[in-house]
Design an enzyme around this catalytic site. Structure first.
Site, PDB file in Angstrom:
ATOM      1  N   SER A   1       0.696  -1.085  -0.084  1.00  0.00           N
ATOM      2  CA  SER A   1       0.150   0.145   0.131  1.00  0.00           C
ATOM      3  C   SER A   1       0.480   1.266   0.268  1.00  0.00           C
ATOM      4  O   SER A   1       1.989   1.638  -0.937  1.00  0.00           O
ATOM      5  CB  SER A   1      -0.910  -0.066   1.091  1.00  0.00           C
ATOM      6  OG  SER A   1      -1.918   1.164   0.792  1.00  0.00           O
TER       7      SER A   1
ATOM      8  N   ASP B   1      -9.738  -3.962  -5.164  1.00  0.00           N
ATOM      9  CA  ASP B   1      -9.080  -2.399  -4.769  1.00  0.00           C
ATOM     10  C   ASP B   1      -9.007  -1.386  -5.085  1.00  0.00           C
ATOM     11  O   ASP B   1      -8.587  -0.917  -7.058  1.00  0.00           O
ATOM     12  CB  ASP B   1      -7.773  -3.262  -4.234  1.00  0.00           C
ATOM     13  CG  ASP B   1      -6.871  -2.554  -3.902  1.00  0.00           C
ATOM     14  OD1 ASP B   1      -7.238  -0.951  -3.539  1.00  0.00           O
ATOM     15  OD2 ASP B   1      -5.993  -2.572  -3.270  1.00  0.00           O
TER      16      ASP B   1
ATOM     17  N   HIS C   1      -7.869  -5.003  -0.559  1.00  0.00           N
ATOM     18  CA  HIS C   1      -6.986  -4.166  -0.411  1.00  0.00           C
ATOM     19  C   HIS C   1      -7.085  -4.243   0.990  1.00  0.00           C
ATOM     20  O   HIS C   1      -7.335  -4.498   1.900  1.00  0.00           O
ATOM     21  CB  HIS C   1      -7.464  -2.454  -0.648  1.00  0.00           C
ATOM     22  CG  HIS C   1      -6.507  -1.980   0.058  1.00  0.00           C
ATOM     23  ND1 HIS C   1      -5.225  -1.403  -0.896  1.00  0.00           N
ATOM     24  CD2 HIS C   1      -5.420  -1.069   1.625  1.00  0.00           C
ATOM     25  CE1 HIS C   1      -3.775  -0.744  -0.735  1.00  0.00           C
ATOM     26  NE2 HIS C   1      -4.374  -0.462   0.385  1.00  0.00           N
TER      27      HIS C   1
END
Length: 428
Positions: free
Chosen positions: A211, A368, A398
């Site tokens: 991320s 995501d 995610h």
């Protein structure tokens, strides 16, 4: 009198009890409705374990709402409260991998933890992985819980040295501090004398992040790749559902997954503004893409790098259309220069910078908002001649890699961790 008064007392008590019962009933109904509201979230059936994700999402939304209330009352910054809860949750994750040695130290003034197998079963030098944790550049406990276990798992299965960088986070610091912390720690570790100290082969060092950590890994890999003053280089980069740009909050994946937990479209925009030290009131303008409207001063090369209708195939973009307003909000790009800075948005790098980047493994999840950031970066690296392994999970969401350990196992998270470690084992 007493006989006549007793019924009145009894009736009054009964009235009070009746009122209390009604209040309790109302409270119970409201609580049930609130719980149902928090829990119920229509999710695609193709998602990995959607019912379990509903529960996780409900807990996250509850904490976020409490944090927002706390900030509105002037009690605490909402990020600090969320981080307190995250730290508490991560402390529940049991310790494991006792055969892995850990050392808390500093690399060029940056806090790091170094993981090493207790017994070096390899002949000669070992490989190494430098890891940057996710959390929107503002959340996360890299030395606790799931991230701690993830680094121990990498060190154990790769028989390698793993360095997790405990970079400073918002709201205490803003861009470019997080990037600079990661860059400084990486440069320090890549020095020949430091690698020798940890018995690391200088030709076998990877950088990895998830991320926001994937954002930092991509940016640091670019910087070190083109920096002639840095003798040591990364051999590989592993980017796990990375966030790579903030110019288009209406890519196909942002549109498709804007309400899918645990990273919502609006939340990602808030993270960006927090990271870049910008006015949080700009969030709705960003969501409308007003900062990149046709009348805004955005260079054509940048627009081309983000043209997902040309970069990505139709089976990815589906029926979604670009959102480019004719008239936008002037001055946003000037007020928030980090939006165009490749250290914050690695997807905007030119081909020359990308050519110096190491071989890549990029993981994306279908459900995501950041899916298209990762897939566009795959294409841009390939266009620059960089070898890329693109691993896409149709049931992925995610944050799933953080849910590969107790108490919140998700099958897709376990698979994703095993797959990228296997790739590192084959190529490191």
């Amino acid at each position: 009198m007493a006989a006549r008064s007793e019924p009145r007392r009894g009736g009054g008590g009964g009235g009070r009890r009746g009122a209390c019962a009604k209040l309790l009933c109302v409270w119970s109904v409201c609580s049930a409705l609130s719980a149902a509201y928090l829990l119920y979230l229509p999710l695609p059936s193709a998602l990995s374990e959607p019912l379990k994700l509903m529960v996780v999402a409900a807990a996250f939304r509850g904490v976020s709402q409490a944090a927002d209330i706390g900030q509105s009352l002037g009690l605490v910054h909402h990020i600090r409260l969320i981080n307190t809860v995250v730290t508490g949750f991560e402390s529940l994750v049991p310790l494991d991998y006792e055969h892995i040695q850990t050392e808390d130290t500093e690399f060029s003034g940056v806090q790091v933890r170094v993981y090493q197998p207790s017994v070096n079963t390899q002949d000669g030098l070992r490989g190494a992985v430098v890891f940057f944790h996710g959390g929107g550049w503002s959340l996360g406990a890299p030395k606790l819980g799931s991230y701690d276990l993830l680094c121990k798992k990498m060190a154990s299965e790769l028989k390698a040295v793993v360095v997790t960088v405990d970079y400073r986070m918002a709201p205490d610091v803003r861009f470019p501090v997080q990037f600079e912390d990661c860059l400084q720690a990486s440069r320090f570790f890549l020095q020949s004398e430091v690698l020798q100290l940890y018995s690391v082969d200088p030709q076998r060092v990877a950088v990895c992040g998830d991320s926001a950590g994937g954002n930092l890994a991509a940016a640091v890999a670019q910087q070190i790749g083109r920096d002639n003053s840095t003798a040591g280089k990364f051999k590989l980069q592993v980017l796990i559902y990375p966030v790579l740009q903030a110019l288009d909050f209406n890519t196909a994946s942002y549109q498709q997954n804007q309400k899918i937990p645990i990273l919502y479209r609006e939340l990602m925009a808030h993270y960006w503004l927090e990271y870049l030290g910008a006015d949080p009131e700009l969030v709705h303008l960003l969501l409308l893409n007003n900062h990149t409207a046709h009348d805004q001063e955005l260079a054509d090369p940048h627009r081309a790098k983000l043209d997902w209708t040309r970069v990505l195939p139709k089976d990815v973009t589906k029926h979604y259309k670009p959102v480019i307003p004719a008239t936008g909000s002037p001055g946003i790009l000037q007020r928030v220069p980090g939006l165009l800075d490749v250290r914050a948005a690695p997807l905007l790098a030119d081909l020359e910078a990308l050519r110096s980047a190491p071989r890549a493994y990029i993981m994306t999840g279908e459900h995501d908002v950041l899916r298209d950031d990762g897939l566009m970066y795959v294409r841009r690296l390939q266009q620059a001649g960089v070898s890329v392994t693109s691993r896409h999970y149709e049931d992925g969401f995610h944050g799933c890699v953080s849910f590969a350990f107790w108490p919140s196992y998700f099958a897709v998270g376990i698979r994703a961790v095993d797959d990228y470690i296997a790739w590192l084992r084959d190529h490191l």
